[in-house]
Structures are given as C-alpha cells and as structure tokens.
Motif scaffolding. Structure first.
Motif, PDB file in Angstrom:
ATOM      1  N   TRP A 156       8.680  17.924  68.708  1.00  0.00           N
ATOM      2  CA  TRP A 156       9.494  17.127  67.793  1.00  0.00           C
ATOM      3  C   TRP A 156      10.356  16.107  68.534  1.00  0.00           C
ATOM      4  O   TRP A 156      10.668  15.045  67.996  1.00  0.00           O
ATOM      5  N   SER A 159       8.167  13.189  69.015  1.00  0.00           N
ATOM      6  CA  SER A 159       7.911  12.529  67.723  1.00  0.00           C
ATOM      7  C   SER A 159       9.109  11.687  67.292  1.00  0.00           C
ATOM      8  O   SER A 159       8.949  10.531  66.864  1.00  0.00           O
ATOM      9  N   VAL A 160      10.303  12.251  67.394  1.00  0.00           N
ATOM     10  CA  VAL A 160      11.505  11.520  66.966  1.00  0.00           C
ATOM     11  C   VAL A 160      11.732  10.290  67.840  1.00  0.00           C
ATOM     12  O   VAL A 160      11.956   9.178  67.342  1.00  0.00           O
ATOM     13  N   SER A 162       9.612   8.706  69.725  1.00  0.00           N
ATOM     14  CA  SER A 162       8.536   7.733  69.557  1.00  0.00           C
ATOM     15  C   SER A 162       8.734   6.903  68.299  1.00  0.00           C
ATOM     16  O   SER A 162       8.480   5.694  68.288  1.00  0.00           O
ATOM     17  N   ARG A 163       9.187   7.544  67.208  1.00  0.00           N
ATOM     18  CA  ARG A 163       9.439   6.780  65.991  1.00  0.00           C
ATOM     19  C   ARG A 163      10.605   5.819  66.168  1.00  0.00           C
ATOM     20  O   ARG A 163      10.580   4.697  65.635  1.00  0.00           O
ATOM     21  N   VAL A 164      11.626   6.240  66.915  1.00  0.00           N
ATOM     22  CA  VAL A 164      12.748   5.334  67.194  1.00  0.00           C
ATOM     23  C   VAL A 164      12.271   4.133  68.013  1.00  0.00           C
ATOM     24  O   VAL A 164      12.664   2.990  67.760  1.00  0.00           O
ATOM     25  N   ASP A 166       9.271   2.872  67.984  1.00  0.00           N
ATOM     26  CA  ASP A 166       8.485   2.012  67.095  1.00  0.00           C
ATOM     27  C   ASP A 166       9.395   1.133  66.240  1.00  0.00           C
ATOM     28  O   ASP A 166       9.110  -0.056  66.032  1.00  0.00           O
ATOM     29  N   VAL A 167      10.492   1.723  65.752  1.00  0.00           N
ATOM     30  CA  VAL A 167      11.421   0.954  64.929  1.00  0.00           C
ATOM     31  C   VAL A 167      12.078  -0.150  65.736  1.00  0.00           C
ATOM     32  O   VAL A 167      12.187  -1.307  65.286  1.00  0.00           O
ATOM     33  N   ARG A 219       8.658   3.192  76.251  1.00  0.00           N
ATOM     34  CA  ARG A 219       7.253   3.390  75.890  1.00  0.00           C
ATOM     35  C   ARG A 219       6.384   3.446  77.154  1.00  0.00           C
ATOM     36  O   ARG A 219       5.452   4.263  77.247  1.00  0.00           O
TER      37      ARG A 219
END
Length: 342
Positions: A156, A159-160, A162-164, A166-167, A219
C-alpha cells in the motif's frame, strides 16, 4: 647420470611471500583498475561538447560567486542608479551608443532607471543559479526519499506514493505556480513598508518549483529500487539481520548515485528556465532583487529604442541554459552503462 634442469616457471606477478602484485605489461606500465566515477570523468573529458559546456558552466558559477568583486571594480551596484548616464530629454534613455556602453558601464545602463546593466546581470545570475540549484537539491532529496520508500516497501505504501506521483506529474507546473503565488504571497509576512520581503519570496519560489519537480526523480528512483531490491547483496544484508534503514541508505542508495546525479543535472536548467518565465510574467523574483527574467520583461518594452537591453540578458540566459543542458546530456551519456565506450 645427469639430471635435466627444469625450466623456471614464467613470472605471474606473484612475490615470494605469496602476495600478488599488479601484472606489468611488456613496456613496463602497470595495469590498474578504474572506478566508475573515473571512467565517467574520462569519457566527459574526451567529449569536446560536454567539456566545453562544463567550462562555460563553471565560468558562470564563478561570475556569480565573484559578483561583489566584479561590481566593486566597476564601481556600480545592482541598485545604484546613475542619473548622468540617462538623458531626460529623450525619455530617460541611455546616453551614447549601444545602450550607454562605456568604460564606466561595460554593458550600458537600463532605460528609465540608470541602473548599471552589468551589475544587474551579474547579480541576476546569482539569483537564477540559486533558485535553480536550491530547488533541484530540494526536489532531488524529496524524490530520492519517496522513491526509496515506494520501491522498497511495496504494498500500500508503493500504491499511495505512486498515485501521488501520478497526480503531481499531471499538474501543469507553470500554471499552478502562477495561480499559487498570489495566494502564498498574501499569507506571507510583510516588511516594514507593507510589501513582500524579497528574500522570503525567493524561498517561496524555490519551494513552489521543488513541490512540482520531485515526482520526476521519485519515479526514476522507484524503478531502480524495484530492480535492486531483488539482488543478492540485498538478500545477504537481510540474512545478516540488517535493518531497513541500513538496507535503504547503505546498500541501495550508493547504487543509485548515477541516475540521481543525471536527474539533478537535467533538473537545474529546467528550474532556471521556470524561474525566468515566472519572473518574466511578474510572479517570480520581486525588486530590488535583480533577475534575468525580470530584465527580459522590462527590456521587451524598449526593444526598438534600446535593443542591447534585451539582447545581452537574452543571449546570456540562452548560453547558460544550453550549457547546463549539454552538460546534463554529457553526464547522462558518461554514466549510462549501456552507452558506447569512447
């Protein structure tokens, strides 16, 4: 009965004490190993374009560091107007040719104010390099920490984060910095004259650029860590009961210096360009701090009457960003193990 004498074995570089010594060549030279850093530096020295970019970059840095000395020689500071160098009868335009170029003012003076253009450019270079390097250092540190945490932890956490990432990568950086600057400016403390403190504005500018730039490094580091964490040396560290922090900063981080250095080298010119664009649009560095972007913005109003005012800072900004970009590309080629050997 005669015994045959056995031939002496060839010298393999082993001493009588059993220790091995470097195997010399036939001409007497000794073969020595090279570290990756020395090999990269050797390749940079052999690349004339990268070497020229390195020399130009060092020259700009030295000029910025020696700005007080250089302006002391000319006798004019960045905010010391020379009323005699401008002509009130012509709308306060510089006296003489080429924007008032003379032995007193090496690059002329600013129309309307009489500020020495050489002093403004030298001190503006300090501002651009400070914002570019400071924001690159801050974004690189945040990106490395976030990339290490995401790549090594997985689950998790990955996941968290990585989403940040992406944003943050989806944000149009320049537009959001322009939108956020007035909001942050209203929340900042004001000086005794009721205006925004210029040094505090520099700090906010560095933070704004770094906030939108760290995701690129994160990244990159995350992808490298996902590969490195499955290597044998990491498994060996776990078997020897090494802690998480030891594995992250003593095992993984030393193997990431090449991509991190490449990311940093490419981020500096991008941040300098962003800072110049913000100042050109009026939301970057504020007076009395000189800045090349602000110089270009002011010079665009006097281009027909005083083209030197726009030409000099424009060409210097082009040279600085181009040299930094070429240096970053050269560092990337020198540190990339898949690049062709020179």
């Amino acid at each position: 009965m005669t015994t045959q004498q056995q031939p002496m074995p060839a010298d393999t570089g082993t001493t009588q004490a059993g220790r091995t010594s470097p195997d010399p060549r036939s001409d007497g030279t000794v073969i020595t190993g090279r570290s990756p850093a020395r090999m990269a530096w050797r390749r940079i020295r052999r690349d004339k374009v990268t070497l020229a970019a390195f020399v130009i970059t060092v020259l700009f840095i030295l000029i910025a560091l020696l700005a007080p000395v250089l302006t002391a020689i000319t006798g004019w500071g960045p905010i010391a107007p020379d009323g005699k160098a401008i002509d009130p009868d012509t709308g306060n335009f510089p006296r003489g040719a080429l924007g008032g170029v003379s032995l007193t003012h090496l690059l002329g003076v600013e129309p309307g104010t009489g500020y020495d253009l050489f002093a403004r450019i030298v001190y503006g270079l300090r501002t651009s390099l400070f914002v570019g390097f400071a924001s690159a250092v801050l974004s690189t540190v945040v990106g490395v920490v976030a990339g290490l945490a995401a790549g090594y932890s997985g689950g998790w956490v990955d996941s968290v984060l990585s989403r940040v990432m992406d944003v943050m990568l989806a944000f149009p950086q320049l537009l959001f910095i322009i939108a956020l600057t007035p909001v942050i400016q209203n929340a900042m403390q004001t000086n005794s004259h009721g205006g925004t403190d210029e040094n505090l504005r520099l700090l906010v500018l560095v933070l704004n650029i770094a906030v939108f730039a760290w995701a690129y490094t994160a990244r990159l580091v995350r992808g490298q860590v996902l590969s490195l964490r499955e290597r044998e040396f990491v498994d060996a560290a776990r078997i020897m009961s090494a802690g998480r922090w030891h594995i992250l900063f003593r095992q993984l981080l030393p193997n990431l210096w090449a991509p991190v250095l490449i990311s940093f080298a490419l981020a500096v010119p991008q941040n300098i360009t962003t800072e110049a664009a913000l100042s050109y649009l009026g939301v970057g560095v504020i007076p009395p701090n000189p800045d090349w972007g602000a110089l270009l913005s002011d010079a665009s109003q006097f281009f027909l009457q005083d083209p030197m005012y726009l030409f000099v800072p424009g060409v210097l900004l082009l040279m600085l960003v181009l040299a930094l970009n070429l240096l970053g590309d050269g560092v990337r080629d020198a540190l990339d193990p898949r690049a062709a050997r020179g």
